[in-house]
Design a protein around this motif. Structure first.
Motif, PDB file in Angstrom:
ATOM      1  N   LEU A  71     -75.178  55.970 -15.564  1.00  7.61           N
ATOM      2  CA  LEU A  71     -73.879  55.361 -15.852  1.00  7.61           C
ATOM      3  C   LEU A  71     -72.878  56.367 -16.426  1.00  7.61           C
ATOM      4  N   LYS A  72     -72.961  57.619 -16.005  1.00  9.37           N
ATOM      5  CA  LYS A  72     -72.053  58.608 -16.591  1.00  9.37           C
ATOM      6  C   LYS A  72     -70.634  58.545 -16.032  1.00  9.37           C
ATOM      7  N   THR A  73     -70.431  57.867 -14.923  1.00  8.98           N
ATOM      8  CA  THR A  73     -69.089  57.710 -14.369  1.00  8.98           C
ATOM      9  C   THR A  73     -68.342  56.661 -15.175  1.00  8.98           C
ATOM     10  N   SER A  74     -67.117  56.967 -15.572  1.00  9.14           N
ATOM     11  CA  SER A  74     -66.315  56.033 -16.368  1.00  9.14           C
ATOM     12  C   SER A  74     -65.905  54.827 -15.531  1.00  9.14           C
ATOM     13  N   THR A  75     -65.869  53.674 -16.186  1.00  5.01           N
ATOM     14  CA  THR A  75     -65.365  52.476 -15.518  1.00  5.01           C
ATOM     15  C   THR A  75     -63.849  52.440 -15.646  1.00  5.01           C
ATOM     16  N   GLU A  76     -63.225  51.556 -14.891  1.00  5.54           N
ATOM     17  CA  GLU A  76     -61.758  51.452 -14.919  1.00  5.54           C
ATOM     18  C   GLU A  76     -61.253  51.097 -16.321  1.00  5.54           C
ATOM     19  N   THR A  77     -61.949  50.196 -17.001  1.00  6.48           N
ATOM     20  CA  THR A  77     -61.498  49.802 -18.343  1.00  6.48           C
ATOM     21  C   THR A  77     -61.657  50.933 -19.355  1.00  6.48           C
ATOM     22  N   GLU A  78     -62.623  51.809 -19.157  1.00  9.02           N
ATOM     23  CA  GLU A  78     -62.793  52.958 -20.055  1.00  9.02           C
ATOM     24  C   GLU A  78     -61.664  53.967 -19.891  1.00  9.02           C
ATOM     25  N   MET A  79     -61.037  53.967 -18.744  1.00 10.77           N
ATOM     26  CA  MET A  79     -59.969  54.929 -18.461  1.00 10.77           C
ATOM     27  C   MET A  79     -58.592  54.427 -18.890  1.00 10.77           C
ATOM     28  N   ARG A  80     -58.520  53.192 -19.340  1.00 14.10           N
ATOM     29  CA  ARG A  80     -57.217  52.605 -19.669  1.00 14.10           C
ATOM     30  C   ARG A  80     -57.193  52.169 -21.126  1.00 14.10           C
ATOM     31  N   ARG A  81     -56.176  52.619 -21.831  1.00 10.84           N
ATOM     32  CA  ARG A  81     -55.912  52.176 -23.195  1.00 10.84           C
ATOM     33  C   ARG A  81     -54.444  51.781 -23.242  1.00 10.84           C
ATOM     34  N   GLU A  82     -54.164  50.611 -23.772  1.00 17.86           N
ATOM     35  CA  GLU A  82     -52.799  50.085 -23.803  1.00 17.86           C
ATOM     36  C   GLU A  82     -51.929  50.794 -24.836  1.00 17.86           C
ATOM     37  N   ASP A  83     -52.521  51.077 -25.993  1.00 17.24           N
ATOM     38  CA  ASP A  83     -51.776  51.661 -27.095  1.00 17.24           C
ATOM     39  C   ASP A  83     -52.767  52.268 -28.083  1.00 17.24           C
ATOM     40  N   LEU A  84     -52.254  52.766 -29.174  1.00 20.30           N
ATOM     41  CA  LEU A  84     -53.101  53.422 -30.160  1.00 20.30           C
ATOM     42  C   LEU A  84     -54.090  52.453 -30.800  1.00 20.30           C
ATOM     43  N   LYS A  85     -53.661  51.222 -31.001  1.00 17.55           N
ATOM     44  CA  LYS A  85     -54.556  50.218 -31.589  1.00 17.55           C
ATOM     45  C   LYS A  85     -55.748  49.962 -30.677  1.00 17.55           C
ATOM     46  N   SER A  86     -55.512  49.898 -29.372  1.00 20.54           N
ATOM     47  CA  SER A  86     -56.626  49.677 -28.439  1.00 20.54           C
ATOM     48  C   SER A  86     -57.545  50.894 -28.387  1.00 20.54           C
ATOM     49  N   LEU A  87     -56.976  52.068 -28.571  1.00 21.81           N
ATOM     50  CA  LEU A  87     -57.785  53.293 -28.639  1.00 21.81           C
ATOM     51  C   LEU A  87     -58.678  53.279 -29.879  1.00 21.81           C
ATOM     52  N   LEU A  88     -58.101  52.918 -31.013  1.00 20.02           N
ATOM     53  CA  LEU A  88     -58.885  52.803 -32.246  1.00 20.02           C
ATOM     54  C   LEU A  88     -59.983  51.753 -32.091  1.00 20.02           C
ATOM     55  N   LEU A  89     -59.622  50.587 -31.577  1.00 17.12           N
ATOM     56  CA  LEU A  89     -60.586  49.504 -31.422  1.00 17.12           C
ATOM     57  C   LEU A  89     -61.746  49.914 -30.520  1.00 17.12           C
ATOM     58  N   ALA A  90     -61.445  50.540 -29.399  1.00 17.17           N
ATOM     59  CA  ALA A  90     -62.501  50.972 -28.475  1.00 17.17           C
ATOM     60  C   ALA A  90     -63.462  51.942 -29.156  1.00 17.17           C
TER      61      ALA A  90
END
Length: 146
Positions: A71-90
């Motif tokens: 599973l080393k290939t990133s999924t679509e959701t792993e490649m997308r962050r809406e904003d800094l808060k979503s980056l922190l949350l992830a």
């Protein structure tokens, strides 16, 4: 760490999750340090990152197997962050999940160390709430102007 009785693939699991835990914490730490100048949260995260160490790490390293990671290939959701808060949350979630895997794995390897990972996990839960609900969390633009 008693390597003679432990399944070698368990070391692979530990290696991957140690990396995941420390990487996730580092992302959160650096955002708090460099973007928000939040010394209190950044310092707590640095302490957790340093607690997330194991003795005899060189015993674990030979079991790293990046080539066969299914599973080393990133999924679509792993490649997308809406904003800094979503980056922190992830990254909070990434670190919490890795801490849980390490907590459970170390029950088989070194039960006392398992408690360190439990401590890290609960500290991350508290910091996530403090950090993400903070009024200091200012929006940072997604695009960098050049």
């Amino acid at each position: 760490m008693k390597s003679d009785t432990i399944e070698p693939k368990l070391f692979r699991l530990v290696d991957a999750n140690l990396n995941r835990l420390k990487e996730g914490i580092r992302v959160i730490e650096d955002i708090n340090r460099y973007l928000y100048d939040n010394q209190a949260v950044a310092s707590k995260l640095k302490g957790l990152r340093h607690l997330a160490t194991v003795e005899n790490y060189l015993q674990i390293l030979p079991h790293r197997d990046i080539e066969n990671d299914v599973l080393k290939t990133s999924t679509e959701t792993e490649m997308r962050r809406e904003d800094l808060k979503s980056l922190l949350l992830a990254n909070y979630k990434r670190a919490q999940e890795a801490a849980r895997v390490l907590e459970e794995s170390f029950k088989l390897i070194e039960p006392k160390k398992s408690e360190d990972f439990k401590t890290i996990r609960y500290e991350l839960y508290a910091l996530e709430k403090e950090n993400l609900l903070s009024e200091k969390l200012i929006p940072i633009p997604n695009e960098i102007e050049t």
